[in-house]
Design a protein around this motif. Sequence first.
Motif, PDB file in Angstrom:
ATOM      1  N   GLY A 268       0.877  -0.996   0.220  1.00 50.54           N
ATOM      2  CA  GLY A 268      -0.125  -0.204   0.457  1.00 50.54           C
ATOM      3  C   GLY A 268       0.838   0.724  -0.375  1.00 50.54           C
ATOM      4  N   LYS A 269       0.188   2.764  -0.239  1.00 51.01           N
ATOM      5  CA  LYS A 269       0.719   3.255  -0.197  1.00 51.01           C
ATOM      6  C   LYS A 269       0.086   4.661   0.019  1.00 51.01           C
ATOM      7  N   ILE A 270       0.770   5.816   0.993  1.00 52.70           N
ATOM      8  CA  ILE A 270      -0.073   6.900   1.910  1.00 52.70           C
ATOM      9  C   ILE A 270      -0.213   8.005   1.325  1.00 52.70           C
ATOM     10  N   GLY A 271      -0.980   8.932   1.161  1.00 55.49           N
ATOM     11  CA  GLY A 271      -0.571  10.104   1.031  1.00 55.49           C
ATOM     12  C   GLY A 271      -1.891  10.539   2.290  1.00 55.49           C
ATOM     13  N   ALA A 272      -1.125  12.024   3.099  1.00 53.47           N
ATOM     14  CA  ALA A 272      -1.950  12.795   3.858  1.00 53.47           C
ATOM     15  C   ALA A 272      -1.823  13.419   3.423  1.00 53.47           C
ATOM     16  N   CYS A 273      -2.687  14.907   5.062  1.00 56.54           N
ATOM     17  CA  CYS A 273      -2.113  15.985   4.464  1.00 56.54           C
ATOM     18  C   CYS A 273      -3.360  17.149   5.993  1.00 56.54           C
ATOM     19  N   LEU A 274      -2.583  18.111   6.944  1.00 58.39           N
ATOM     20  CA  LEU A 274      -3.021  18.742   7.629  1.00 58.39           C
ATOM     21  C   LEU A 274      -4.493  19.351   6.621  1.00 58.39           C
ATOM     22  N   CYS A 275      -5.188  18.995   8.471  1.00 64.34           N
ATOM     23  CA  CYS A 275      -7.047  20.204   7.828  1.00 64.34           C
ATOM     24  C   CYS A 275      -6.152  21.443   8.145  1.00 64.34           C
ATOM     25  N   ASP A 276      -5.652  22.367   7.065  1.00 67.31           N
ATOM     26  CA  ASP A 276      -4.821  23.773   7.689  1.00 67.31           C
ATOM     27  C   ASP A 276      -6.376  24.650   8.078  1.00 67.31           C
ATOM     28  N   ASP A 277      -5.180  25.862   8.690  1.00 64.93           N
ATOM     29  CA  ASP A 277      -6.489  26.430   9.664  1.00 64.93           C
ATOM     30  C   ASP A 277      -7.145  27.835   9.098  1.00 64.93           C
ATOM     31  N   LYS A 278      -6.529  27.684   7.218  1.00 65.83           N
ATOM     32  CA  LYS A 278      -6.721  28.411   6.655  1.00 65.83           C
ATOM     33  C   LYS A 278      -8.458  28.552   6.862  1.00 65.83           C
ATOM     34  N   ALA A 279      -9.163  30.038   6.571  1.00 64.72           N
ATOM     35  CA  ALA A 279     -10.721  29.236   6.694  1.00 64.72           C
ATOM     36  C   ALA A 279     -11.134  29.470   5.113  1.00 64.72           C
ATOM     37  N   ALA A 280     -11.770  28.024   4.908  1.00 64.80           N
ATOM     38  CA  ALA A 280     -12.694  28.164   3.514  1.00 64.80           C
ATOM     39  C   ALA A 280     -13.329  29.106   3.099  1.00 64.80           C
ATOM     40  N   GLY A 282     -16.278  29.724   0.604  1.00 58.80           N
ATOM     41  CA  GLY A 282     -17.668  28.938   1.245  1.00 58.80           C
ATOM     42  C   GLY A 282     -18.023  27.585   1.821  1.00 58.80           C
ATOM     43  N   VAL A 283     -18.734  26.261   1.387  1.00 51.88           N
ATOM     44  CA  VAL A 283     -18.620  25.766   1.967  1.00 51.88           C
ATOM     45  C   VAL A 283     -17.883  25.205   2.200  1.00 51.88           C
ATOM     46  N   LEU A 284     -17.238  23.887   2.829  1.00 49.43           N
ATOM     47  CA  LEU A 284     -16.013  22.642   2.715  1.00 49.43           C
ATOM     48  C   LEU A 284     -16.400  21.919   2.961  1.00 49.43           C
ATOM     49  N   LEU A 285     -16.269  21.334   1.097  1.00 50.29           N
ATOM     50  CA  LEU A 285     -17.188  20.149   1.399  1.00 50.29           C
ATOM     51  C   LEU A 285     -15.560  18.293   1.240  1.00 50.29           C
ATOM     52  N   PRO A 286     -16.375  17.670   2.135  1.00 48.34           N
ATOM     53  CA  PRO A 286     -15.456  16.642   3.093  1.00 48.34           C
ATOM     54  C   PRO A 286     -14.419  16.551   1.592  1.00 48.34           C
ATOM     55  N   ALA A 287     -14.994  16.884   0.313  1.00 49.39           N
ATOM     56  CA  ALA A 287     -13.859  16.199  -0.412  1.00 49.39           C
ATOM     57  C   ALA A 287     -12.856  17.184  -1.089  1.00 49.39           C
ATOM     58  N   ASP A 288     -12.961  17.974  -0.354  1.00 46.00           N
ATOM     59  CA  ASP A 288     -12.163  19.475  -0.303  1.00 46.00           C
ATOM     60  C   ASP A 288     -10.631  18.986   0.781  1.00 46.00           C
ATOM     61  N   LEU A 289     -11.465  19.021   1.830  1.00 42.53           N
ATOM     62  CA  LEU A 289     -10.598  18.396   3.338  1.00 42.53           C
ATOM     63  C   LEU A 289      -9.336  16.777   2.553  1.00 42.53           C
ATOM     64  N   ILE A 290     -10.292  15.562   1.791  1.00 44.47           N
ATOM     65  CA  ILE A 290      -9.438  14.891   1.490  1.00 44.47           C
ATOM     66  C   ILE A 290      -8.372  15.404   0.158  1.00 44.47           C
ATOM     67  N   ALA A 291      -8.586  15.905  -0.279  1.00 45.80           N
ATOM     68  CA  ALA A 291      -8.263  16.302  -1.426  1.00 45.80           C
ATOM     69  C   ALA A 291      -6.541  16.720  -2.190  1.00 45.80           C
ATOM     70  N   PRO A 292      -6.182  17.397  -0.349  1.00 44.31           N
ATOM     71  CA  PRO A 292      -4.558  17.659  -0.795  1.00 44.31           C
ATOM     72  C   PRO A 292      -4.037  15.697  -0.360  1.00 44.31           C
ATOM     73  N   ALA A 293      -4.698  15.779   0.049  1.00 41.17           N
ATOM     74  CA  ALA A 293      -4.097  14.020   0.469  1.00 41.17           C
ATOM     75  C   ALA A 293      -4.090  12.950  -0.232  1.00 41.17           C
ATOM     76  N   ASN A 294      -4.842  13.152  -1.470  1.00 43.74           N
ATOM     77  CA  ASN A 294      -5.249  12.773  -2.429  1.00 43.74           C
ATOM     78  C   ASN A 294      -4.174  12.703  -3.805  1.00 43.74           C
ATOM     79  N   ALA A 295      -3.861  13.705  -3.664  1.00 45.29           N
ATOM     80  CA  ALA A 295      -2.811  14.401  -4.318  1.00 45.29           C
ATOM     81  C   ALA A 295      -1.931  14.624  -3.834  1.00 45.29           C
ATOM     82  N   ALA A 296      -1.454  14.112  -3.387  1.00 50.44           N
ATOM     83  CA  ALA A 296      -0.105  13.637  -2.715  1.00 50.44           C
ATOM     84  C   ALA A 296       0.189  12.497  -2.799  1.00 50.44           C
TER      85      ALA A 296
END
Length: 419
Positions: A268-280, A282-296
Amino acid sequence: MAQDLGHLKVALLDDDPIFRELAAAMLQAGGDFSVEKSQTSDGLIDAIERTQPDCIMLDYDLGDDNGLNVLQRLIDYFPNLPPVIMVTGDGKERTVIKALRLGVSDYLTKRDLDGPELASTVKKCVRKSRQERASELEHNRLAKFAGVDPTTKLANDVAINARLRQLSALTAQARANYAIVSAEIEFYDEIIGKIGLSKSDKIVSVFSDALKLRVRSEDIVGYYGSGKFIIITNVANSISMLDNICAKISEYLSFTVNFDDLTLSFSGKIGACLCDDKAAIGVLLPADLIAPANAALAAIRGTTDKFRVAERPSGQTTSSGAGASPDRGTATTANVSRTTDRRREPRQRVYKKGSIVIEHLNATIDCVVRDMSTGGARLRVAMPFSLPETFRLIIAGAHGARKVALRWQNGTDFGVEYL
């Protein structure tokens, strides 16, 4: 009153052309049946893919092959095989037992076969199969409603998305304490294409069991399907802690699984990201939180890296797993580079026994002190471990325990500063 089954499609495999025609005629005379006739196993597989039959009739004696071998191939190839009726020229008990153990729904002998019995047997098997399938679907529906994946017993995509929505609803400062880890089984689609969908559950279960053992009890682990997993973890806004968690998990994501007819290795492989404290915006969707980890994760596919931690939006840090380039960024809140020596005073090389004391966990970890200075020390532990930002350090020969702050980490090596 028995439920009307409607028109039934039957896929028939027999190397005897006379029996193929006879069985088809018997069925069509006994009800609303259509029969797809094949004389080879490849032809049967093609018929199943094309027509999606309600039932399969399978001859046991196929000349150079036998029905049990064909049945095993079908089980490996199709995840939801329709009921199978084995037909043979003899009724040997040993053959019947083998067939039943492999999961055939019924067994008939050619010698005593008649039209009404054949039609009745097919209908009975189809009716039972549909009832079992309906029960399974209802069980899975209830499990999905309850937020549980039936294969892994982890949280399913519905439950994970609900947790991510809760996370997105937190204040930016509170959300910054959390991280998303995205894990996947490498080459999952290619593996399933080779071994068949019916064996995929075992691979997914082995992988999920490994994740359960390596995450902390407070972490949330879920299965998204198609060999993809999500972990939501609290790392106190520490990228060094997240990096250490990823290193710990990825160290144990290589497996060998034995099936009856093959041995399969996968990892297996792993990508990860912090949920940064920058205010989003508009509406922050689940996909927005996951996207940086998936990109990594996507960035290390096809490489020897085991994991990668995405940079903060501010560009503060990047992390990567074994096999990555030496430049691993500034991976701590103290902003101290892992690859650049920024000590204010020289350190003396030593080799002393030490103990890391984590009081809130009531835990003590053995370590080796590799060098020291008046302001800090370099420690080494036996295996990757997620250390808190501050803890107490006991060094053999020294007086008492000293409070230290974690300043950097590189695998099993840690740099600490005395407080």
